[in-house]
Design an enzyme around this catalytic site. Structure first.
Site, PDB file in Angstrom:
ATOM      1  NE  ARG A 106     -27.467  20.704  44.489  1.00 23.66           N
ATOM      2  CZ  ARG A 106     -28.327  21.563  45.043  1.00 23.66           C
ATOM      3  NH1 ARG A 106     -28.171  21.964  46.294  1.00 23.66           N
ATOM      4  NH2 ARG A 106     -29.335  22.035  44.346  1.00 23.66           N
ATOM      5  CE1 TYR A 125      -2.147  17.438  47.322  1.00 20.54           C
ATOM      6  CE2 TYR A 125      -4.161  18.642  47.778  1.00 20.54           C
ATOM      7  CZ  TYR A 125      -3.362  17.939  46.904  1.00 20.54           C
ATOM      8  OH  TYR A 125      -3.753  17.762  45.612  1.00 20.54           O
ATOM      9  CG  ASP A 152      -5.356  16.218  55.312  1.00 20.31           C
ATOM     10  OD1 ASP A 152      -5.398  14.966  55.368  1.00 20.31           O
ATOM     11  OD2 ASP A 152      -5.164  16.845  54.255  1.00 20.31           O
ATOM     12  CE  LYS A 179      -4.179  11.612  47.763  1.00 23.09           C
ATOM     13  NZ  LYS A 179      -4.788  12.195  46.652  1.00 23.09           N
TER      14      LYS A 179
END
Ligand SMILES: Cc1ncc(COP(=O)(O)O)c(C=O)c1O
Length: 422
Positions: free
Chosen positions: A77, A130, A204, A229
């Site tokens: 992590r 979005y 973004d 994407k």
């Protein structure tokens, strides 16, 4: 093969560290037979291996603190070689001072908002954006005392300026914007951010990819992508990334990411590393395909309006030309006949698939007013004010032959009855 090659032996068989296979029972052999390569000159894998180990063997207890201080691997992590290889690649494409990768695009956005905003702060954001981002800003951040102001997507940067208050700490923009393809002027946005103290700019730029639109060079502080994407490009993973304009921002974020635990899986990192090797050639083909399809749709009598930054009719075509290498693969088209017109188109395409998401090799289509920006998230007034009209469809153009795509759209548009569009 040389006679000097022998079968690999586990560390237990070789008695590494003084512990031999005869010292333990078969159950212990099953859990503990590690392998350390020993012979021949050291080589390096051309493709970074998937390090899926959650934890790392230390040589001494002192190494624990030393690694926390100086870097290295203790626990996945905190740091993972496969994810770091990806971060290095993304940062080089973005031209930033450091990147971090996340389990999803939304993990990247929400971790950034929690990291850089606190109770009493204010953020200015474009609307529509979005749907997941909209939900976090509108419904989740206020629970933590963070205020927001929406400005219209595609507005001049002056509009952001008008809404800045003493407690504004972030200006957030999406460009090209989901779902209506409006464009934000990155140079102006960066300049505004730089003219203010204690205000970060975050962009973004998922719809463009960092190859077509690296945003850090415009003075933006934080660049964000849903790697689900174009970066991944094959619709086979969910992931996100952030790239920073300074090492200090990267360090602040690293602390939040490791504690909030929004890290990426090394398996996804490996897939993404493979995907981004072809990002430039995929983006060029997505863009040239989309240009042809957009030009076809714009002339079609059953299409009211097409929003594609590569068309001279796009209101911010000149801004897009200034800041994008090519215009990417996303098209917004308003189909005549309202909700019904849009639905008939999306349900009758055959090569193009009815599915949310975007940026993969297969062309996809969706109907925002009933799907991604539908009634579960937005009222019809919100949709109206954001320009999400009833007949709007969002198309992600893939890598198929553009003439086949045009034929597909033609046959689906033919199915919309004349009396619906009259
Ligand atoms: C512009 C944009 N930003 C962020 C996201 C969120 O990314 P993810 O689905 O990987 O969480 C999406 C998803 O569609 C998107 O289109």
């Amino acid at each position: 093969m040389s006679k000097k090659w022998f079968p690999p032996q586990s560390d237990l068989e070789r008695g590494v560290g003084g512990l031999y296979i005869t010292d333990v029972t078969p159950e212990t052999v099953a859990t503990s037979s590690r392998f350390t390569p020993t012979s021949g000159p050291e080589t390096e894998a051309l493709v970074p291996p998937i390090f899926h180990s959650s934890t790392y063997k230390l040589k001494s207890v002192d190494d624990y603190l030393k690694i926390l201080e100086e870097g290295g691997y203790i626990y996945s992590r905190l740091s993972n070689f496969t994810c770091q290889s990806l971060q290095a690649a993304i940062n080089s494409i973005e031209g930033g001072k450091g990147s971090l990768v996340f389990s999803t695009g939304m993990a990247a956005i929400s971790t950034a908002l929690l990291c850089f905003l606190k109770s009493g702060d204010h953020i200015v954001v474009n609307n529509p954006c979005y749907s997941g981002t909209y939900d976090v800003i509108m419904n989740i951040l206020p629970r933590y005392g963070i205020e927001y102001t929406f400005v219209n997507t595609g507005c001049p940067v002056e509009e952001y300026k008008k809404h800045i208050k003493a407690n504004t700490r972030m200006l957030y923009g999406e460009t090209p914007c989901n779902p209506n393809m409006a464009i934000l002027d990155l140079e102006e946005f960066g300049k505004l951010g730089k003219s203010l103290d204690n205000v970060l700019t975050m962009v973004d730029s998922t719809f463009a990819s960092p190859y077509l639109q690296p945003v850090i060079q415009h003075g933006i502080d934080v660049s964000m992508h849903s790697c689900t994407k174009y970066m991944g490009g094959h619709s086979d993973l969910v992931a996100g990334c952030l790239t920073f304009s300074s090492v200090d921002l990267w360090k602040t974020m690293l602390h939040y990411q490791t504690s909030l635990g929004t890290t990426m899986s090394p398996h996804d990192a490996s897939l993404l590393l493979r995907g981004i090797k072809t990002l430039p050639i995929r983006m060029e083909r997505h863009s040239s395909n989309a240009q042809k399809v957009a030009e076809f749709l714009e002339k079609h009598p059953k299409v009211e309006r097409v929003s594609y930054p590569g068309l001279p009719s796009h209101p911010q075509h000149q801004v897009a030309k200034k800041q994008m290498k090519m215009f990417s693969g996303m098209i917004a088209a308003e189909i005549k006949g309202g909700v019904q017109g849009g639905k008939i188109l999306v349900e009758n395409v055959r090569l193009v698939q009815l599915a949310v998401s975007l940026g993969g090799v297969e062309s996809l289509i969706e109907h925002p007013a009933t799907m991604t920006h539908g009634p579960m998230l937005m009222t019809s007034e919100d949709r109206q004010s954001g320009g999400i009209t009833d007949g709007l469809v969002r198309i992600s153009i893939g890598l198929e032959d553009p003439d086949d795509l045009i034929k597909d759209f033609q046959q689906a548009l033919d199915k919309i009855p004349e009396n619906l569009v009259a």
